[in-house]
Every structure is written in structure tokens, then in C-alpha cells.
Motif scaffolding. Structure first.
Motif, PDB file in Angstrom:
ATOM      1  N   TRP A  56       0.781  -1.320   0.067  1.00 51.01           N
ATOM      2  CA  TRP A  56       0.078  -0.123  -0.175  1.00 51.01           C
ATOM      3  C   TRP A  56       0.918   1.190  -0.084  1.00 51.01           C
ATOM      4  O   TRP A  56       1.366   1.568   1.062  1.00 51.01           O
ATOM      5  CB  TRP A  56      -0.958  -0.087   0.943  1.00 51.01           C
ATOM      6  N   PHE A  78      -3.283  -3.170  -4.720  1.00 54.71           N
ATOM      7  CA  PHE A  78      -2.946  -2.712  -3.723  1.00 54.71           C
ATOM      8  C   PHE A  78      -3.806  -3.420  -2.410  1.00 54.71           C
ATOM      9  O   PHE A  78      -4.810  -3.347  -2.548  1.00 54.71           O
ATOM     10  CB  PHE A  78      -2.771  -1.459  -3.504  1.00 54.71           C
ATOM     11  N   PRO A  80      -5.265  -2.946   1.490  1.00 50.17           N
ATOM     12  CA  PRO A  80      -5.192  -2.364   2.557  1.00 50.17           C
ATOM     13  C   PRO A  80      -4.573  -2.714   3.838  1.00 50.17           C
ATOM     14  O   PRO A  80      -4.782  -4.157   4.050  1.00 50.17           O
ATOM     15  CB  PRO A  80      -6.673  -1.786   2.776  1.00 50.17           C
ATOM     16  N   SER A  85      -4.539   2.831   5.782  1.00 55.09           N
ATOM     17  CA  SER A  85      -4.708   2.467   4.470  1.00 55.09           C
ATOM     18  C   SER A  85      -6.155   2.944   3.968  1.00 55.09           C
ATOM     19  O   SER A  85      -6.732   2.889   2.816  1.00 55.09           O
ATOM     20  CB  SER A  85      -4.779   0.962   4.156  1.00 55.09           C
TER      21      SER A  85
END
Length: 421
Positions: A56, A78, A80, A85
């Protein structure tokens, strides 16, 4: 937890034609628009994102990435991690002008759209047989480019053309006979767009387009188109490791009257069934399918349908090589793949790269690491303008396989090609 490569981000780079350095430069450019100063992004950051080392990115990189690719972080692969995030809102700056973004695929698409005359498809008035023919003629023109470029740029073009055709179908008037011709042509275009999406790595998009093609085939009463779509769906199922499903779909295509009446189509279907049986270890069935493919191909005459223009003796031989490779008969697979490459015409640039990689794979299976690396290097050298995620994934898989060998040649190849990750 083992590190997992960010395949989605890697594919976005391939789709938009970015190198690691290109994307870093673009992140810095977009960040300057958003924040008033560049983000100091380097190619090393991009490599760490793709490798999964960084799951992230910091907001100063993430927000520019969202602007560049136009999608959410999760859609870029990506993952979290906790409260840090959570999505961050961009600063109050004008939105980025994405016209300056380096999008090579879209650049190619614009040129092809103009060259093919897609804008000439009428969306008002009454349509006749000549209009249906104009739509159908888009397909052979697109396949000329597919053989050289791959599906990356063509996916955009075909989908845009299909949208124009839908406008014509919805807004224009036409009689029953022309209606059937129009739906047949639209289905042909949808099936082609599905193939380009498949080759570009967009499997969800390919599935939607294949469904549309099947619907058009039913509305047009076009059995040949239906058999074609089933063949492509079988190939997609195999790509997604659903081998039994692929064989069942392929069997349904083989049993159609249209396939039985078209030796070109029958030869391809039996070749793909041979690969499917081989992947399940069914040697006898695979060999019988290969024999049937050869028999069907011997009966061909004249020119095939445009979408089958790739089906030459080289392709038949290459698919036979793929079947023997799946059966673990690497020496025979190498002989067949080498023969396919010798026969392949120059216009089939994408397939030349593909079969060169296949030859490298089977040489590796024979234990000939140096010869395999030589073929892998050759494939990378001739990739050129090919925009095929299937080909890039095959190269990545080959590189991983070479990396398992601890020879000097293997180590050097992996080190020198690290930037291609």
C-alpha cells in the motif's frame, strides 16, 4: 506471509505501455499538479510495488496513481493495511489533465479507429446489405493488426466499433433479412473483441463480449458463429485452469453441424481438444484429436474465415507441440515447435514470439538450460510492438522457471531481465 506479486499493477503497466521509469516520471508529473511539487518517485518504488514488497503506497504516490489509471487502489492490486490504508482525499487542486498521460495503447487505437473508418457506420436512416457488409469487413482488417500487435490496442478499437454498431441497430430501420445480416456481423465483431480482450488479459471483459456474441448468433441464426464462440470460451476456460469445462465446451463445438461442414474450424477445434486432453494426462485421446485435426486440415481449400486466418500448417504443428509439452514429451514437443517456427510466416509476429517462448519452455523440460535461455533472449528481442498479456505472462512464467536453475547462464539471464518484471 509470503510476498505476493502485484499482478494487477504489472498488467496496467503493460496495458498503458509504461516502463518502470515511465510510470515513476508520470507519478511525479501528476503529483506536481496535485500538490504543487513532484513526489520523488523512482523506478525502484515501482519495482517494489510490483514485487509486493510494498502493498500500500504512501498517499503522495497513491493519489497520482489513481489519477493516472483512473481506478481505485484495490483495482490496482494494492492491499489495505489497517487505518493507515483508508482512502485519502486529494488536495483542492484542479484535476489532472490526463491527455498528457503516456498511453501508447490508446494512441495506437486512435490511429486504427480512423484508418478503419468506424465513424462511417451510419446511426440514422435505413440500413441495407452494404451497411452489414461494411461492419463485417471490420473484422478481417482488425485481424491483420492482431497478428502483428496482439489484442492490447485492438480491444479498445473493437469495443468502440461495437458501440457504434449498437447505435446503428437501435436507431436505424431495416428489414428482416438485413436484420439477420446485421446481427451476424455484430456477433462476429463481438467475438473478435472478446478474443482481443482475452489476449489483452481482460478475462471479465472477454466473457461479457463472448456472451454478447452468442446472443447475436442466436438472433441471426448463425451456427458457425456460435461454434466459434464456444471454441474461444473453451480456450478461456483452459487459461483459467478449468480443463474439464474446456473439454466439455470444445466437445459441444465439435458436434455442431457448422463445424462438421467447415474443415478449417474442425481442424482448430480438434487441435485445442488435443491440448485439453494432454493437460489431463489423456495421451490416447490427445493423439486421436491430433490425428483428426490433421485429417480435417488436409480437407481444407480456399481461404478460411478472417478470424481463422492464423490457422496455417505452422499453427497446427505448434499446437501439436503444445499437446506433447503438456504430456511431458519434451523432446517431441521441441521438434514440433521448432518446425512450427520454421514454417511461420513473417506476418505472424505475435505467434512467433509465443512459439519461441514455447520452444524455450520445452528445451528447459529437456534439461537444456543454455539453449532455453538463448530462445528466451531471442523472444525478448523480437517482442517489438506486440501488446499481448498472454505473451508477457508466458515470458514471466518462463523467467520464473529459469530462475530455479542455479547455473551461471540462468542467474545472468534473471539478473539482466529483472527490469522486465
Amino acid at each position: 506471509m509470503p510476498r505476493e506479486r502485484n499482478v494487477k499493477l504489472k498488467r496496467l503497466l503493460l496495458t498503458y505501455g509504461y516502463t518502470h521509469q515511465d510510470l515513476a516520471d508520470e507519478v511525479n508529473r501528476v503529483a506536481e499538479v496535485l500538490y504543487g511539487k513532484p513526489a520523488s518517485c523512482t523506478d525502484r518504488h515501482v519495482r517494489r510495488w510490483i514485487s509486493g514488497e510494498v502493498r500500500w503506497p504512501w498517499a503522495r504516490y497513491l493519489l497520482p496513481l489513481q489519477e493516472i489509471f483512473g481506478c481505485a487502489p484495490e483495482a490496482m492490486g494494492f492491499v489495505p493495511r489497517g487505518k493507515w490504508s483508508r482512502p485519502v482525499q486529494p488536495p483542492a487542486k484542479p484535476r489532472v489533465d490526463r491527455k498528457g498521460t503516456v498511453q501508447r495503447r490508446e494512441f495506437v487505437a486512435v490511429g486504427l479507429t480512423a484508418a478503419l473508418g468506424i465513424e462511417a457506420i451510419p446511426t440514422v436512416g435505413r440500413l441495407g446489405t452494404s451497411d452489414a457488409e461494411r461492419i463485417r469487413n471490420l473484422v478481417p482488417a482488425l485481424y491483420v493488426h492482431d497478428h502483428a500487435l496482439g489484442g492490447g490496442a485492438l480491444h479498445i478499437v473493437a469495443v468502440e466499433a461495437l458501440a457504434r454498431v449498437h447505435e446503428a441497430l437501435n436507431l436505424c430501420s431495416y428489414g428482416p433479412r438485413v436484420e439477420r445480416l446485421l446481427y451476424s456481423a455484430a456477433g462476429d465483431l463481438a467475438a473478435s473483441a472478446g478474443w482481443f480482450a482475452y489476449d489483452a488479459g481482460d478475462q471479465a471483459g472477454a466473457t461479457d463480449l463472448y456472451r454478447e456474441a452468442l446472443q447475436s448468433a442466436m438472433l441471426a441464426g448463425d451456427g458457425a458463429l456460435q461454434a466459434r464462440v464456444w471454441s474461444n470460451l473453451a480456450m478461456q476456460a483452459r487459461l483459467m485452469h478449468r480443463d474439464q469445462e474446456a473439454l466439455r465446451i470444445g466437445r459441444a463445438a465439435v458436434e455442431t453441424r457448422q463445424a462438421k461442414d467447415d474443415p478449417w474450424l474442425m481442424a482448430l477445434l480438434h487441435c485445442r481438444q488435443a491440448v485439453g486432453h494432454a493437460r489431463l494426462g489423456e495421451r490416447g485421446r490427445s493423439e486421436r484429436s491430433l490425428s483428426r485435426a490433421e485429417t480435417a486440415y488436409e480437407k481444407t481449400s480456399g481461404a478460411p474465415s478472417p478470424w481463422l486466418s492464423f490457422l496455417t500448417s505452422a499453427e497446427i504443428t505448434g499446437l501439436a507441440g503444445a499437446a506433447h509439452q503438456a504430456l511431458g514429451q519434451h523432446r517431441r514437443a521441441e521438434e514440433l515447435t521448432a518446425s512450427a517456427l520454421d514454417q511461420l510466416e513473417p506476418r505472424f509476429e505475435r505467434n512467433r514470439v509465443y512459439y519461441t517462448l514455447q520452444r524455450a519452455q520445452v528445451l528447459l523440460g529437456c534439461g537444456e538450460v543454455e539453449a532455453a535461455v538463448a530462445q528466451a533472449r531471442h523472444a525478448m528481442g523480437i517482442t517489438g510492438n506486440v501488446q499481448s498479456v498472454r505473451v508477457r505472462d508466458k515470458l514471466a512464467s518462463l523467467r520464473d522457471s529459469i530462475g530455479r536453475y542455479q547455473t551461471r547462464v540462468a542467474r545472468e539471464f534473471c539478473e539482466q531481465t529483472r527490469e522486465a518484471e
